[in-house]
Design a protein around this motif. Structure first.
Motif, PDB file in Angstrom:
ATOM      1  N   TYR B 423       0.838  -1.195   0.000  1.00 31.80           N
ATOM      2  CA  TYR B 423       0.000   0.000   0.000  1.00 31.80           C
ATOM      3  C   TYR B 423       0.875   1.248   0.000  1.00 31.80           C
ATOM      4  O   TYR B 423       0.565   2.235  -0.663  1.00 31.80           O
ATOM      5  CB  TYR B 423      -0.933   0.012   1.216  1.00 31.80           C
ATOM      6  CG  TYR B 423      -1.991  -1.068   1.188  1.00 31.80           C
ATOM      7  CD1 TYR B 423      -2.789  -1.241   0.069  1.00 31.80           C
ATOM      8  CD2 TYR B 423      -2.192  -1.900   2.278  1.00 31.80           C
ATOM      9  CE1 TYR B 423      -3.755  -2.223   0.032  1.00 31.80           C
ATOM     10  CE2 TYR B 423      -3.156  -2.891   2.252  1.00 31.80           C
ATOM     11  CZ  TYR B 423      -3.939  -3.047   1.130  1.00 31.80           C
ATOM     12  OH  TYR B 423      -4.886  -4.017   1.102  1.00 31.80           O
ATOM     13  N   PHE B 424       1.964   1.206   0.745  1.00 29.78           N
ATOM     14  CA  PHE B 424       2.828   2.383   0.809  1.00 29.78           C
ATOM     15  C   PHE B 424       3.590   2.605  -0.483  1.00 29.78           C
ATOM     16  O   PHE B 424       4.042   3.703  -0.755  1.00 29.78           O
ATOM     17  CB  PHE B 424       3.783   2.280   2.004  1.00 29.78           C
ATOM     18  CG  PHE B 424       3.155   2.780   3.264  1.00 29.78           C
ATOM     19  CD1 PHE B 424       1.862   2.424   3.596  1.00 29.78           C
ATOM     20  CD2 PHE B 424       3.833   3.629   4.113  1.00 29.78           C
ATOM     21  CE1 PHE B 424       1.250   2.887   4.731  1.00 29.78           C
ATOM     22  CE2 PHE B 424       3.226   4.106   5.261  1.00 29.78           C
ATOM     23  CZ  PHE B 424       1.944   3.733   5.574  1.00 29.78           C
ATOM     24  N   ARG B 425       3.739   1.537  -1.270  1.00 30.05           N
ATOM     25  CA  ARG B 425       4.394   1.713  -2.556  1.00 30.05           C
ATOM     26  C   ARG B 425       3.619   2.692  -3.428  1.00 30.05           C
ATOM     27  O   ARG B 425       4.206   3.501  -4.136  1.00 30.05           O
ATOM     28  CB  ARG B 425       4.474   0.356  -3.264  1.00 30.05           C
ATOM     29  CG  ARG B 425       5.886  -0.018  -3.617  1.00 30.05           C
ATOM     30  CD  ARG B 425       5.928  -1.384  -4.188  1.00 30.05           C
ATOM     31  NE  ARG B 425       6.147  -1.344  -5.625  1.00 30.05           N
ATOM     32  CZ  ARG B 425       5.816  -2.349  -6.434  1.00 30.05           C
ATOM     33  NH1 ARG B 425       5.217  -3.418  -5.939  1.00 30.05           N
ATOM     34  NH2 ARG B 425       6.082  -2.280  -7.689  1.00 30.05           N
ATOM     35  N   VAL B 426       2.292   2.619  -3.334  1.00 29.93           N
ATOM     36  CA  VAL B 426       1.470   3.557  -4.109  1.00 29.93           C
ATOM     37  C   VAL B 426       1.757   4.979  -3.651  1.00 29.93           C
ATOM     38  O   VAL B 426       1.951   5.899  -4.459  1.00 29.93           O
ATOM     39  CB  VAL B 426      -0.028   3.225  -3.941  1.00 29.93           C
ATOM     40  CG1 VAL B 426      -0.881   4.203  -4.703  1.00 29.93           C
ATOM     41  CG2 VAL B 426      -0.311   1.811  -4.391  1.00 29.93           C
ATOM     42  N   ILE B 427       1.795   5.172  -2.321  1.00 26.96           N
ATOM     43  CA  ILE B 427       2.026   6.514  -1.788  1.00 26.96           C
ATOM     44  C   ILE B 427       3.417   7.016  -2.189  1.00 26.96           C
ATOM     45  O   ILE B 427       3.587   8.165  -2.602  1.00 26.96           O
ATOM     46  CB  ILE B 427       1.859   6.497  -0.252  1.00 26.96           C
ATOM     47  CG1 ILE B 427       0.445   6.008   0.088  1.00 26.96           C
ATOM     48  CG2 ILE B 427       2.118   7.875   0.322  1.00 26.96           C
ATOM     49  CD1 ILE B 427       0.167   5.924   1.551  1.00 26.96           C
ATOM     50  N   MET B 428       4.403   6.120  -2.117  1.00 22.79           N
ATOM     51  CA  MET B 428       5.767   6.477  -2.530  1.00 22.79           C
ATOM     52  C   MET B 428       5.785   6.948  -3.971  1.00 22.79           C
ATOM     53  O   MET B 428       6.391   7.963  -4.314  1.00 22.79           O
ATOM     54  CB  MET B 428       6.679   5.255  -2.419  1.00 22.79           C
ATOM     55  CG  MET B 428       6.910   4.772  -1.020  1.00 22.79           C
ATOM     56  SD  MET B 428       8.507   5.271  -0.447  1.00 22.79           S
ATOM     57  CE  MET B 428       9.554   4.348  -1.550  1.00 22.79           C
TER      58      MET B 428
END
Lengths: 100, 481
Positions: B423-428
């Motif tokens: 999920y954090f990959r999207v934010i990154m």
């Protein structure tokens, strides 16, 4: 003399044949027929049980299942036609655009 | 002498209103040439609002209608609201999508409304036949919708795969129902419960229970019955994927819980063990497979598989605490996933050309507000406070801990940590990477903006003030126990 068991065994065999057919057959039309076979095996089981238990409920359910199965296969054939128009074939192997 | 059953329309009025709105769209759509999408959307929203109002009396009812075919109770009330929210937001975000794709297909809205009506019958069904008919009403509508993109081969393929596997699953479900009928002589949930409490539980009934469980697991996409999920979610039009991932899941879980907690409580020991194994497999496979996906729709599909695993934990824990956790989780998940898929639909642009993770690079610069909303949805999916997803996970996990399922909760928490990664990959991607060419900023239509604002507000509001909603969920599960 045919007993409940005979019908149940027949229904189990039909259901199994249908389920295997869905998994191994290469033509979408045949797969749809195998789905119908599964549902009709269920219908047979319902009718046999209804007769055995002397209950109408099982027979009523069969009518509903038949209607739903008809609707489902209508949609299935429509999608098969749509696929055929785009790709010129309706094999299961033609459903390979997406793969994980 | 045949006596006609007493007709009580209160229980089905919300579903009737949805069907009426659908029929109105069918008639009006035939005459309109321009603006048919906007008009159909408006009619659909009015129908959903009316259904929400008509749904209110169910909250204080505890009744059954149509000769015990349909339960009219607070449990249906809560889940009907979830379904109506899902249908409403889907309709709002579909207008822009259909306009972009150049499909002036008003039948799309009709089918969404009919599917929602089917879901309501499934949720309220107090008889296996009723649940089956609700299930098929929603499934057949969604088979058609999934194949609705005329130009796309992927969409047809998704529809066909869904139809074949969905048909297979309903075959399993029905065969299980037939065996239960043979064992108990009835298929009404209360009748089944009475029968199993009185007599001993035979092999026939156990086999029936197992097959029904398989049927439901297909619909909620629990491993190992999840194979269809990534392909169908990827190929279907994105707003519809959103609807499938929340609406179908909510309805299927609702019926799953009702059947197993109302009719099959005598088997609880057996099915809890099966569900334990399935939940563990589902959480591990869903989360691990999501890590390696580069296509955001497939990533969210695997994430939705993983979430099915978390919801199963609530069912395993059982009791009022576990099931109210399931209801709250479904509500939280509805807002979150609809919002996330809404943004995926927007970013995808025409022909769903931009659905890879790399297409999210630089979104934080070009569309700051969208990026913030997407981050909130990702936080909620990962289960980070103060979002709704966190409270949902917390409630379910603590219910399971209270029942002594320590290992299950440990696995769930570990897999949640894995999920944070993707999920954090999207934010990154949105904030820390820049694309080679910056595409023009996205313009939101009012309807899409409204859908996104409602889902963002929902995620935050029920996450920050969860007490009311947890209370409502707790109140709604009373009819089951």
């Amino acid at each position: 003399m045919l007993t409940l068991d005979h019908y149940l065994v027949l229904s189990a065999i039909l259901f199994f044949l249908g389920a295997v057919g869905v998994m191994v057959r290469a033509q979408i039309i045949v797969v749809l027929m195998c789905l119908e076979l599964m549902l009709n095996a269920v219908n047979l089981a319902f009718v046999a049980f209804a007769r055995h238990l002397g209950s109408v409920e099982g027979q009523v359910i069969v009518l509903f299942v038949m209607v739903v199965a008809a609707a489902e296969v209508a949609v299935g054939l429509a999608i098969a036609v749509a696929i055929f128009r785009q790709k010129g074939a309706v094999g299961i192997d033609d459903l390979r655009v997406m793969k994980w | 002498m045949i006596s006609l059953p007493e007709l009580t329309f209160v229980g089905i009025l919300p579903a009737l209103l949805l069907c009426a709105a659908g029929v109105v769209i069918l008639v009006v759509g035939w005459f309109l040439r321009r603006g048919v999408l906007v008009v159909s959307c408006a009619v659909g929203i009015v129908g959903i609002a009316a259904a929400l109002i008509a749904n209110n009396p169910l909250r204080f009812a505890n009744d059954s209608a149509f000769s015990n075919m349909l339960a009219v109770d607070a449990y249906s009330w809560f889940l009907n609201i979830v379904i109506l929210i899902a249908a409403g937001l889907t309709i709002l975000m579909s207008v822009r999508y259909l306009e972009d794709e150049g499909i002036a297909m008003y039948e799309y809205f009709v089918l969404v409304l009919f599917a929602a009506a089917g879901m309501m019958f499934m949720v309220g069904g107090d008889h296996i036949l009723m649940i089956y008919i609700g299930l098929e009403t929603l499934s057949i509508s969604i088979y058609i919708l999934a194949g609705g993109l005329p130009e796309s081969v992927k969409s047809k393929e998704a529809a066909m795969k869904y139809l074949i596997l969905g048909g297979f699953a309903s075959g399993m479900f029905l065969y299980g129902a037939a065996l239960l009928f043979g064992a108990a002589g009835t298929l009404s949930l209360t009748g089944l419960a009475k029968h199993f409490q009185a007599g001993q539980v035979g092999l026939l009934a156990k086999a029936g229970m197992g097959l029904i469980l398989v049927g439901f697991c297909f619909k909620v996409s629990a491993v190992p019955f999840h194979m269809w999920t990534p392909d169908v979610y990827d190929g279907a039009p994105t707003p519809l994927t959103a609807f499938m991932s929340v609406g179908v899941k909510a309805a299927a879980f609702a019926a799953f819980v009702r059947v197993f907690f109302e009719a099959l409580t005598q088997f609880q020991v057996d099915w809890t063990q099966i569900l334990w194994a399935l939940a563990v497999l589902t959480m591990i496979l869903g989360n691990v497979a999501a890590v390696v996906q580069e296509n955001i729709k497939r990533m969210l599909a695997y994430s939705s598989i993983a979430h099915a695993g978390y919801i199963l934990i609530g069912m395993i824990a059982g009791g009022k605490a576990g099931i109210s956790g399931v209801l709250y989780y479904l509500l939280a998940y509805t807002f979150t996933n609809l919002g996330a898929f809404g943004i995926v639909a927007l970013v995808g642009r025409k022909g769903e050309a931009r659905i890879m993770l790399k297409d999210y690079r630089g979104l934080g610069n070009s569309n700051p507000l969208l990026a913030v909303a997407m981050s909130i949805f990702m936080f909620s999916l990962a289960g980070i406070p103060p979002t709704a997803g966190f409270i949902g996970k917390f409630t379910i996990f603590s219910a399971a801990l209270a029942q002594g399922y320590i290992w299950l909760v440990i696995i769930a928490v570990l897999t949640s940590i894995v999920s944070v990664f993707y999920y954090f990959r999207v934010i990154m991607k949105m904030y820390m990477e820049t694309p080679e060419t910056q595409p023009a900023a996205l313009q939101l239509s009012p309807a899409t903006a409204a859908a996104l604002i409602i889902s963002t507000a929902g995620v935050l509001y029920i996450g920050i003030f969860p007490t009311t909603y947890l209370g409502l969920a707790l109140e709604s599960v009373k009819p089951l126990f």
